[in-house]
Write a protein that holds these residues in place. Structure first.
Motif, short mmCIF file in Angstrom:
data_model
loop_
_atom_site.label_atom_id
_atom_site.label_comp_id
_atom_site.label_asym_id
_atom_site.label_seq_id
_atom_site.Cartn_x
_atom_site.Cartn_y
_atom_site.Cartn_z
N LEU A 590 27.43 34.77 18.93
CA LEU A 590 28.53 33.84 18.79
C LEU A 590 28.48 35.09 17.35
O LEU A 590 27.32 34.74 16.66
N ALA A 591 29.25 35.38 17.73
CA ALA A 591 29.39 36.75 15.77
C ALA A 591 30.29 36.02 15.14
O ALA A 591 31.75 35.23 15.36
N VAL A 592 30.10 35.59 13.72
CA VAL A 592 30.35 35.10 12.23
C VAL A 592 30.55 36.86 11.94
O VAL A 592 29.88 37.41 11.93
N SER A 593 31.18 36.49 10.87
CA SER A 593 30.68 36.74 9.52
C SER A 593 30.16 36.37 8.29
O SER A 593 29.20 35.64 8.73
N ARG A 594 29.60 37.50 7.69
CA ARG A 594 28.46 37.07 6.67
C ARG A 594 29.03 36.39 5.90
O ARG A 594 27.96 35.77 5.85
N SER A 595 30.25 36.02 5.38
CA SER A 595 30.46 35.71 4.46
C SER A 595 30.53 33.96 5.01
O SER A 595 30.11 32.96 4.89
N MET A 596 31.01 34.50 6.61
CA MET A 596 30.65 32.42 7.00
C MET A 596 29.40 32.08 7.30
O MET A 596 28.81 31.07 6.79
#
Length: 1017
Positions: A590-596
């Motif tokens: 699951l690729a997520v942004s660092r902010s998330m």
């Protein structure tokens, strides 16, 4: 400019720092016993107490092989001599014209066919690895009825009887078929059984693109485009024909003294793709915003407005800038979209039409045939199967129970069909549910033809006799239709009238070349419904329900290695190929942004439960991905197989059931809820094992504006000055320089041309018998690839200015450097240093310098001290911790080569290294020696191009140039002379190891270049 490899290095996390400077420190393993090979370096002296001799003997044991005399040699086969056969690789996704290298009747390597006007000698990573599939013992080895082996004649008898008695519709389900002769064989079958229908569907569908162009898939030419705008189309990685497009794209990205212009590339996408990482301007947007971006772009270009109707203050200026560039380059621009929404594709088609691109960068008269799947027809078939109106279904290399979003309905429908037959090469998720299994030959065992684009033909021919008791699917169809003709004769007769001149001579030439000009298909009628009008498209986009602001949107994508269909999942070469962007292997995530990740307190490796309405949830580990759009996540398709084979089963999770089906089409986005579980699952990533210690001279880049102004200042070189300000040489060394009297082998790599696709990595692996080590060993930092593609993020963000309605508007880049970093790729292999640090520290002279500039390895001298690897500044040496092809510990990941059948793929010209031995790139010394020997037979020097390393030969963009630097006529020598003092540099030049690999500085379009005076006018 700050370069960093991943979030862990950017943040200097404790986990990263604990291993960054300890190359051989073992990682705690959950399922492995500790042995001598996993001991830390400081325990080396303990081994000395046991006895160096005993440790050395144990590490250098090699398997014993028996030799069998070759008494009855086929006429065309000579021992130790390779034969090459022209063929074609197409398994329903990307097309490649190939040359099959065979030794003693067994294919061992695939190379690009330079005769092909489409792929032009390039080869994708998947095609590189495809030769290994031939020796997959998980393939079904015989015909079967309900899983039980049955004689072929009995299977034929029963199927013919049941087909004759069938009262309902007979349906053949397949992915896209681009073979004219195969379609004719299906037509012969349909003529015998009048209710037959052929339904094609693609796991990576382009049905919306077909609808928007009246059933025609346009032919694209990126080489003629000065400006490219892509709305989520990963055309360099996986979209339609990536090898063809990469060749075209890079043609306008190369710069030199004679060519100081570059095409401009805008990319709007949700997740960082291979194409997006190469763009000049990349903006991360939500999938639900893609339609609005298309509308805003259309309004700005066609509607005449200068301000796009898009609310995002960060993205809107970029849309305005893209529109201005498009209008200034009418007839020399191109807009493409990866969306499967017909409304988005209709706007893109209208944009290209308005810009005058049809007939230049976009051609409807020579359409592409690589995507013909019809989502609506497939959905209707699934409904009919469950309604009981289908009398028989034949799955022709199709696996919808695994890769279709309606998989549950397909599974229930199969049980309601009276006659079910599978041509699939194994008892996979769909084939295992069918009554009859009649496995197709592997494509390297088969005759066939292909027409990927109208007017461009190619052939495949068998390079080996069928290994198992299988039969070509086309021949099975002919048999059941009462036609006993061999498929070879059927194919050959179908080509009469296709090629010009005397047929026998023309046919032989086509088989020899592998390609031919002409068409074997009638003018194709529109397959799908006509395109909707622009007004209808805008209305449909505007009225589409918008996800709530607090909802998480997921974007499903296809990896460069594993296709969406999952057909390559049991190929360990592909599983261990690092993803170009994430550098992850063996599974999806699951690729997520660092902010998330920060907001939810997720750490990389935390397992998240992903839920969507009406389907079972899946679980995947978190991977923090720079460039991921805020409020979105991404998941790769093609994983989570359950019946593919030892290597592929249970790797990752299958996300296909989460796909949304709307208006008869498959949408590769939906809304999900995410919930953290208590589990952890480490992700096997490469490259992030060590740090570059803030060295800025590893890789270099500059702007096109500076290159035009002064090309000699775009590349930095360390300079030393005397007290009076005079520059002095800084090449002081304790080494005695070598004198190369005959050959001096070297390599140049153009960073402007390297797109990071990874084809060279697999080309090197298949050529040099490089072992696959599996997920746990990759986590342990023990991958064996001799060359890697280093991916660097750069985070030198500045404010950007754009003109809108005659006014200058400014927006500042986000503070978080991981939100939308720039990316640069650098192929890294042994640099063959003239002052090699590894050579000075080897206590047994296992690594030495040759008279032709190569850093050599003598394997039977190596005792595995690993001093050389510790002393290598480029970290390109690999240590054999195990005997990967014979140790039961690796039977699963090396399920192909663990058997005698699998070992047939090994190149006999290259030693299979034993446990305890260090190995590395050799510049394909076996190819160098062969080329020199052939030239010596003719009493001449090798000619330029006769000796090419596997990586250079694989590269679809010609980024790698290999040759003899002592020969002034070689392309390499000419390139180095031309670029000397301009773009040429050596990685880590200041340490003065004097590599024989030269890099050319990457040149980017600057903001001023992207909006020059011609656009303002």
């Amino acid at each position: 400019m700050k370069y960093w490899k991943g979030i862990e290095e950017l943040e200097s996390t404790p986990e990263f720092m604990s291993t960054a400077f300890a190359e051989f420190l073992p990682v705690k393993e959950s399922h492995e016993s500790k042995d001598a090979t996993s001991a830390p370096r400081r325990d080396f002296l303990k081994l000395m107490g046991f006895g160096v001799a005993a440790a050395t003997l144990a590490s250098c044991e090699a398997p014993v092989h028996k030799a069998i005399p070759y008494l009855n040699k086929p006429e065309e086969v000579d021992p130790t001599i390779s034969n090459f056969y022209a063929s074609t690789y197409f398994t329903g996704s990307d097309y490649n014209a190939v040359l099959v290298k065979a030794r003693d009747g067994r294919p061992i390597k695939l190379e690009g066919n330079p005769e092909s006007p489409i792929t032009r000698g390039g080869l994708s990573a998947r095609a590189q690895a495809a030769v290994l599939d031939l020796y997959d013992s998980a393939r079904l080895q015989h015909f079967a009825i309900k899983g039980q082996r049955t004689e072929t004649a009995e299977v034929d008898r029963q199927i013919r009887a049941k087909l004759a008695a069938t009262t309902g519709k007979i349906v053949i389900v397949s992915p896209t078929i681009i073979s004219p002769s195969t379609k004719k064989a299906i037509a012969v079958f349909a003529a015998r059984y009048g209710t037959t229908e052929h339904v094609m569907y693609d796991a990576h569908s382009a049905s919306g693109l077909l609808q928007a162009n009246n059933g025609v898939l346009p032919g694209y030419d990126f080489s003629r485009a000065n400006v490219i705008v892509s709305l989520g189309a990963d055309f360099l990685g996986t979209w339609l024909s990536p090898v063809e497009f990469a060749k075209q794209y890079v043609k306008n990205r190369k710069v030199s003294n004679d060519k100081r212009t570059m095409s401009r590339h805008f990319q709007f996408e949700a997740s960082m793709s291979l194409t997006g990482s190469n763009a000049d301007v990349r903006e991360a947007i939500k999938p639900s915003e893609m339609g609005a971006v298309a509308v805003a772009l259309y309004n700005a270009v066609v509607g005449g407005g200068n301000t796009p109707t898009f609310s995002n203050p960060r993205v809107a200026p970029q849309i305005a800038k893209a529109a201005a560039e498009l209008k200034a380059n009418r007839g020399a621009s191109l807009v493409v979209a990866g969306s499967n929404d017909p409304a988005v594709q209709a706007l893109v088609a209208a944009l290209n039409q308005s810009l005058g691109n049809v007939g230049t960068t976009l051609d409807l008269t020579t359409p592409s045939y690589v995507r013909q799947g019809d989502d609506a027809r497939m959905a209707a078939l699934v409904k009919d199967m469950n309604a009981g109106t289908i009398g028989a279904v034949i799955f022709y290399n199709a696996n919808p129970v695994y890769n279709h979003p309606l998989a549950a309905e397909v599974k229930s429908g199969i049980a309601k069909v009276p006659l079910t037959i599978s041509f699939n090469d194994r008892l996979d998720e769909t084939g295992s549910l069918c009554q009859y299994a009649t496995p197709d030959n592997h494509w390297l065992e088969s005759w066939n033809d292909f027409e990927p684009k109208r007017g461009f033909l190619s052939l495949s021919q068998p390079a080996i006799t069928p290994i198992f008791a299988t039969r070509q699917a086309q021949e099975s169809l002919l048999r059941w239709a009462g036609n006993n003709e061999t498929y070879y004769n059927f194919l050959r007769n179908n080509w009469r009238g296709v090629v010009s001149g005397p047929f026998d001579a023309a046919w032989d030439k086509a088989v020899h070349d592998g390609v031919a000009l002409g068409t074997a298909l009638p003018a194709a009628p529109a397959m799908l419904t006509p395109a909707m009008s622009v007004g209808d498209a805008v209305s449909r986009i505007s009225s589409a329900p918008k996800p709530a602001a607090n909802m998480v949107e997921v974007s499903f994508y296809e990896k460069v290695g594993i296709p969406t269909s999952g057909t390559g999942s049991n190929n360990p070469f592909l599983q261990e190929l690092p993803d170009p962007i994430s550098k992850a292997t063996w599974g999806n995530y699951l690729a997520v942004s660092r902010s998330m990740a920060v907001a939810n307190k997720w750490e990389q490796g935390d397992v998240i439960k992903i839920s969507a309405p009406n389907v079972a949830p899946i679980e995947l580990p978190v991977l923090v991905q720079p460039g991921q759009a805020a409020g979105t996540v991404s998941i790769a398709l093609g994983y989570g197989r359950t019946m593919s084979g030892k290597a592929g089963d249970g790797v990752g999770a299958n996300a296909a059931p989460l796909l949304m089906v709307a208006n008869g089409g498959v949408m590769y986005t939906t809304v999900v809820t995410l919930e953290k579980t208590s589990a952890k699952s480490p992700i096997a990533q490469t490259q992030t094992h060590h740090t570059i210690m803030d060295r800025h001279e590893v890789v270099q880049e500059n702007t096109l504006a500076k290159y035009k102004e002064n090309p000699r200042e775009v590349t930095e070189h360390e300079k030393v000055y005397t007290p009076d300000g005079m520059e002095k040489p800084n090449k002081v060394s304790l080494w005695q320089d070598y004198q190369y009297n005959n050959h001096h082998w070297g390599m140049a790599i153009d960073l402007n041309s390297c797109i990071g696709c990874g084809s060279c990595v697999l080309g090197c692996q298949t050529e040099n018998n490089i072992a696959v080590v599996g997920k746990q060993q990759v986590i342990n930092r023990r991958e064996m690839h001799w060359m890697r593609i280093d991916r660097y993020y750069s985070s030198d963000h500045h404010e950007n200015e754009f003109e809108t309605n005659g006014k200058i508007s400014t927006y500042a880049a986000m503070e978080d450097p991981s939100d939308n970093p720039q990316v640069i790729f650098q192929p890294m292999m042994c640099q063959q240093c003239n002052h090699a640090p590894c050579e000075t520290v080897c206590p047994v002279l296992a690594t030495t310098h040759s008279s032709e500039g190569l850093n050599q390895m003598t394997y039977n001298r190596c005792v595995g001290t690993r001093y050389c690897a510790n002393n290598c500044p480029y970290k390109v040496r690999r240590f054999n911790w195990f005997s990967y092809y014979s140790n039961e510990k690796f039977e699963t990941v090396n399920s192909h080569m663990f058997t005698d059948l699998g070992r047939m793929v090994l190149n006999p010209d290259v030693t299979v290294r034993a446990r305890g031995v260090m190995e590395k790139c050799s510049f394909c010394i076996q190819r160098i020696q062969l080329g020199k020997l052939e030239a010596k037979k003719q009493k001449r020097r090798p000619k330029d191009g006769e000796i090419v390393s596997a990586c250079a030969q694989s590269c679809p963009t010609d980024a790698i140039v290999f040759g003899d630097m002592r020969d002034p006529t070689t392309r390499l020598s000419q390139l180095l002379r031309r670029e000397d003092g301009e773009r040429a540099f050596h990685s880590l030049e200041s340490i003065n190891v004097q590599p024989n690999v030269t890099y050319l500085t990457k040149i980017r379009n600057s903001a001023s270049e992207m909006f020059g005076p011609e656009e303002e006018a």
